[in-house]
Scaffold this motif. Structure first.
Motif, short mmCIF file in Angstrom:
data_model
loop_
_atom_site.label_atom_id
_atom_site.label_comp_id
_atom_site.label_asym_id
_atom_site.label_seq_id
_atom_site.Cartn_x
_atom_site.Cartn_y
_atom_site.Cartn_z
N LEU A 158 6.44 -12.16 36.92
CA LEU A 158 6.65 -11.96 35.43
C LEU A 158 7.72 -13.16 35.05
CD1 LEU A 158 7.45 -8.12 35.83
CD2 LEU A 158 5.51 -9.20 34.80
N VAL A 159 8.49 -13.65 35.64
CA VAL A 159 9.31 -14.62 35.10
C VAL A 159 8.65 -15.93 34.76
CG1 VAL A 159 11.43 -16.34 35.57
CG2 VAL A 159 11.39 -13.77 35.98
N GLU A 160 7.63 -16.02 35.66
CA GLU A 160 7.04 -17.38 35.50
C GLU A 160 5.84 -17.32 34.32
OE1 GLU A 160 7.48 -20.04 37.05
OE2 GLU A 160 8.75 -19.41 38.21
N ILE A 161 5.37 -15.98 34.16
CA ILE A 161 4.29 -15.71 32.87
C ILE A 161 5.22 -15.61 31.63
CG2 ILE A 161 3.04 -13.81 32.04
CD1 ILE A 161 2.08 -13.42 34.94
N SER A 162 6.51 -15.20 31.64
CA SER A 162 7.25 -15.17 30.45
C SER A 162 7.61 -16.46 29.95
CB SER A 162 8.41 -14.41 30.51
OG SER A 162 9.30 -15.12 31.29
N PHE A 163 7.82 -17.58 30.99
CA PHE A 163 7.98 -18.85 30.28
C PHE A 163 6.52 -19.51 29.51
CE2 PHE A 163 11.45 -19.40 33.54
CZ PHE A 163 12.25 -19.94 32.83
N ILE A 164 5.54 -19.06 30.21
CA ILE A 164 4.36 -19.63 29.74
C ILE A 164 4.03 -18.97 28.39
CG2 ILE A 164 1.80 -19.79 30.02
CD1 ILE A 164 2.63 -19.97 33.25
N ILE B 244 7.39 -21.68 26.11
CA ILE B 244 6.78 -22.84 25.96
C ILE B 244 6.10 -22.74 24.54
CG2 ILE B 244 4.84 -24.19 26.51
CD1 ILE B 244 5.42 -23.81 29.34
N PRO B 245 5.41 -21.52 24.10
CA PRO B 245 5.03 -21.70 22.67
C PRO B 245 6.13 -21.66 21.63
CG PRO B 245 3.76 -19.82 23.83
CD PRO B 245 5.03 -20.60 24.84
N PHE B 246 7.23 -21.00 21.95
CA PHE B 246 8.39 -21.30 20.83
C PHE B 246 8.79 -22.68 20.93
CE2 PHE B 246 13.10 -21.14 20.60
CZ PHE B 246 13.12 -20.17 19.38
N CYS B 247 8.75 -23.37 21.91
CA CYS B 247 9.39 -24.53 21.97
C CYS B 247 8.16 -25.46 20.99
CB CYS B 247 9.20 -25.41 23.64
SG CYS B 247 10.63 -25.04 24.42
N LYS C 268 8.14 -28.00 15.03
CA LYS C 268 7.45 -28.17 13.60
C LYS C 268 8.87 -28.04 12.83
CE LYS C 268 3.21 -26.25 14.65
NZ LYS C 268 2.29 -25.06 14.25
N SER C 269 9.85 -27.42 13.06
CA SER C 269 11.11 -27.05 12.38
C SER C 269 12.13 -28.17 12.65
CB SER C 269 11.58 -25.78 12.43
OG SER C 269 12.08 -25.54 13.80
N LEU D 211 13.20 -26.95 25.72
CA LEU D 211 12.35 -27.56 26.81
C LEU D 211 13.02 -27.80 28.00
CD1 LEU D 211 9.31 -27.77 27.05
CD2 LEU D 211 9.33 -30.22 26.42
N ILE D 212 14.08 -28.53 27.75
CA ILE D 212 14.88 -28.96 29.06
C ILE D 212 15.49 -27.66 29.82
CG2 ILE D 212 17.07 -30.01 29.80
CD1 ILE D 212 16.61 -32.30 27.44
N PHE D 213 15.86 -26.68 28.96
CA PHE D 213 16.36 -25.47 29.53
C PHE D 213 15.20 -24.76 30.30
CE2 PHE D 213 16.53 -20.80 29.05
CZ PHE D 213 17.79 -20.44 29.90
#
Length: 167
Positions: free
Chosen positions: A23-29, A33-36, A41-42, A51-53
């Motif tokens: 679940l943790v790995e899926i939450s990253f994906i 990643i989409p948030f980054c 864009k902003s 992304l570093i975090f």
């Protein structure tokens, strides 16, 4: 003479952490990643920090994730994590086979803080015996790290094993 013995997996001790790590790995994906990408864009600076975090958290979780993924694969194939014979200690999780003459000591370790719990720690006479048997680069790094701490080549959580630490 010792009887051959297969130490099986503890279903709850394996499945619960495996699902949690997945679940943790899926939450990253799915989320980070989409948030980054959206943040690029902003403002590039914030996106780079996020992304570093994410990479830092992922790399901290990676050794534990590898252990539980490998253990889960063995569980599905019905292969025990540890086999004890009168000649060898066999760890199927690490793909390591040791003669009893190569083992210096077998201890239980207690760790507090992050990743707290009881662990099986095996120290060998010569660390190269273990290092040369390991083919996975992540396992090689972990074995090298453990041998440099003199905590034993193998640190296996008891929660993965059926029974208790005194069996």
């Amino acid at each position: 003479i010792m009887k051959d013995r297969r130490i099986e997996f503890n279903k709850f001790g394996l499945l619960f952490p495996f699902i949690l790590i997945a679940l943790v790995e899926i939450s990253f994906i799915v989320f980070f990643i989409p948030f980054c990408i959206w943040e690029i864009k902003s403002e590039i600076r914030n996106a780079a920090l996020y992304l570093i975090f994410c990479i830092a958290i992922f790399s901290v979780i990676l050794p534990t994730a590898c252990l539980y993924i490998k253990a889960f694969r063995l569980y599905i194939k019905k292969i025990p994590p540890i086999e004890l014979t009168h000649q060898f200690y066999i760890s199927n999780i690490e793909n390591i086979q040791l003669s009893w003459n190569e083992i210096e000591s077998i201890d239980t370790k207690t760790k507090s803080g992050a990743g707290a719990g009881f662990f099986l720690a095996i120290k060998v006479i010569d660390n190269s015996i273990i290092y040369n048997q390991t083919q996975n680069i992540i396992w090689k790094f972990l074995l090298w790290q453990n041998s440099s701490k003199k905590s034993g080549f193998l640190v296996l959580p008891f929660q993965l094993l059926k029974g208790n630490m005194y069996d």
